[in-house]
Write an enzyme that holds these catalytic residues in place. Structure first.
Site, PDB file in Angstrom:
ATOM      1  N   CYS A   1      -9.952  -4.445 -40.338  1.00 28.85           N
ATOM      2  CA  CYS A   1     -10.662  -3.444 -41.136  1.00 28.85           C
ATOM      3  C   CYS A   1     -10.132  -3.327 -42.554  1.00 28.85           C
ATOM      4  O   CYS A   1     -10.436  -2.357 -43.258  1.00 28.85           O
ATOM      5  CB  CYS A   1     -10.582  -2.083 -40.445  1.00 28.85           C
ATOM      6  SG  CYS A   1     -11.236  -2.103 -38.757  1.00 28.85           S
TER       7      CYS A   1
ATOM      8  N   LYS B   1      -9.621   8.601 -34.890  1.00 26.84           N
ATOM      9  CA  LYS B   1     -10.101   7.394 -34.223  1.00 26.84           C
ATOM     10  C   LYS B   1      -8.928   6.713 -33.525  1.00 26.84           C
ATOM     11  O   LYS B   1      -7.978   6.263 -34.157  1.00 26.84           O
ATOM     12  CB  LYS B   1     -10.737   6.447 -35.238  1.00 26.84           C
ATOM     13  CG  LYS B   1     -11.311   5.167 -34.621  1.00 26.84           C
ATOM     14  CD  LYS B   1     -11.964   4.314 -35.698  1.00 26.84           C
ATOM     15  CE  LYS B   1     -12.531   3.028 -35.143  1.00 26.84           C
ATOM     16  NZ  LYS B   1     -13.157   2.187 -36.188  1.00 26.84           N
TER      17      LYS B   1
ATOM     18  N   LYS C   1     -13.326   9.928 -32.042  1.00 29.04           N
ATOM     19  CA  LYS C   1     -13.749   8.707 -31.357  1.00 29.04           C
ATOM     20  C   LYS C   1     -12.577   8.105 -30.592  1.00 29.04           C
ATOM     21  O   LYS C   1     -11.505   7.930 -31.187  1.00 29.04           O
ATOM     22  CB  LYS C   1     -14.271   7.706 -32.403  1.00 29.04           C
ATOM     23  CG  LYS C   1     -14.754   6.375 -31.835  1.00 29.04           C
ATOM     24  CD  LYS C   1     -15.139   5.413 -32.947  1.00 29.04           C
ATOM     25  CE  LYS C   1     -15.655   4.109 -32.373  1.00 29.04           C
ATOM     26  NZ  LYS C   1     -15.941   3.096 -33.421  1.00 29.04           N
TER      27      LYS C   1
END
Length: 327
Positions: free
Chosen positions: A131, A197, A250
């Site tokens: 990422c 997350k 998440k």
């Protein structure tokens, strides 16, 4: 005989009408965000094997999916892109004519009032699948990644995205994107931050759907340890200070306590991401006849609302919209 003293709680469960009167938590179509995978190419509608009912669409087939979403009354979608080409710095993530940018323009022209959210990350666009920027020693570099993420967000806003949803978990990503958007004239575009997350095994099917699995190592140096609770408060607090407008937690199903913690501590809208692995488990069990899919999904998503979620990002959205209409 000794007289028993107890409360008659069942009085309020006696009939469907009474149960409806005292119902505390409601699930609405307006709560739903539906994820869509778009890819370069023509006449493509690829089934995602690990996610029954989910497909990858080329731009020329995207209309049929978007029209169905709108017809069901689902108010918003989030876009994930699969580019034809990948490189070390994810150039197609921030290219003016990247697949996500093209999809945003297509949707906004076809259905201007549909809320289009752009997932802002590099993993689907980099050849290494991470990422952020990676150096020669395979370290994910934080600060050089921020510039590329800001460029990606700006290009998505320029294409017409209503909301930017950065999911990369680099330190400082919200402030970098907020400053970038503001400087580019997009001060009114909100940020729906993937604030909390976790590094989760529940993401497996998504990595097939988005072709975004890392080619080496894992994402544990930037995504959170699932053992940690207080870290979620620190992460959310930082994102709020940096300019986030909404906060995503998440995954959702194994993190209902975290959703409640975040809701109790902050007054921004909270989004529960009902992730691919959670979806796949329910689908697999339903296909095998082990559970009632409709009742299980409605119970699960209502539990997320009860835990404190204001919005639910879920692959079940189309089915849920149909079921709610039936009710």
């Amino acid at each position: 005989m000794t007289e028993l003293v107890f409360q008659r709680h069942r009085r309020l469960r006696k009939t469907a009408g009474i149960r409806a009167m005292v119902k505390e938590t409601y699930l609405h179509k307006e709560d739903l965000i539906y994820p869509i995978f778009v890819m370069d190419g023509e006449n493509i509608k690829n089934a995602v094997a690990s996610m029954p009912g989910v497909f990858q669409f080329s731009l020329d087939r995207l209309g049929e999916e978007i029209d169905e979403v709108v017809s069901l009354g689902i108010p918003s979608v989030i876009l994930f892109g699969l580019p034809a080409e990948k490189d070390a710095v994810g150039t197609q993530a921030y290219h003016d004519h990247g697949i996500v940018q093209k999809a945003i323009r297509f949707i906004k022209e076809r259905h201007p009032h549909l809320v289009v959210i752009a997932d802002t990350c590099l993993c689907e666009f980099t050849d290494h699948g991470h990422c952020g920027v990676v150096d020669a020693d395979e370290r994910i570099l934080n600060d050089p990644s921020l510039d590329l993420l800001a460029k990606t967000a700006i290009s998505q806003a320029e294409a017409g995205a209503d909301i930017i949803a950065p999911s990369n978990m680099m330190d400082g990503f919200v402030t970098a994107i907020r400053h970038g958007l503001d400087a580019a004239g997009f001060a009114d575009v909100p940020i729906m931050s993937y604030a909390v997350k976790y590094a989760s095994a529940y993401y497996g099917p998504f990595r097939e759907a988005a072709d975004g699995a890392p080619k080496f190592g894992d994402r544990k140096t930037y995504q959170m340890d699932y053992s940690n609770r207080m870290e979620a408060i620190r992460e959310a607090s930082s994102d709020i200070e940096e300019g986030a407008d909404m906060l995503i937690v998440k995954p959702a199903l194994s993190y209902l306590d975290i959703i409640r913690d975040v809701k109790n501590n902050f007054d921004l809208p909270i989004v529960a991401y009902n992730v691919s692995g959670e979806y796949a488990m329910v689908k697999a069990a339903a296909i095998n006849g082990w559970i009632n899919e409709k009742e299980t999904v409605l119970e699960t998503l209502t539990g997320m609302k009860r835990a404190g979620a204001d919005i639910i990002l879920t692959y079940h959205a189309k089915d849920v919209a149909r079921w709610l209409e039936e009710k």
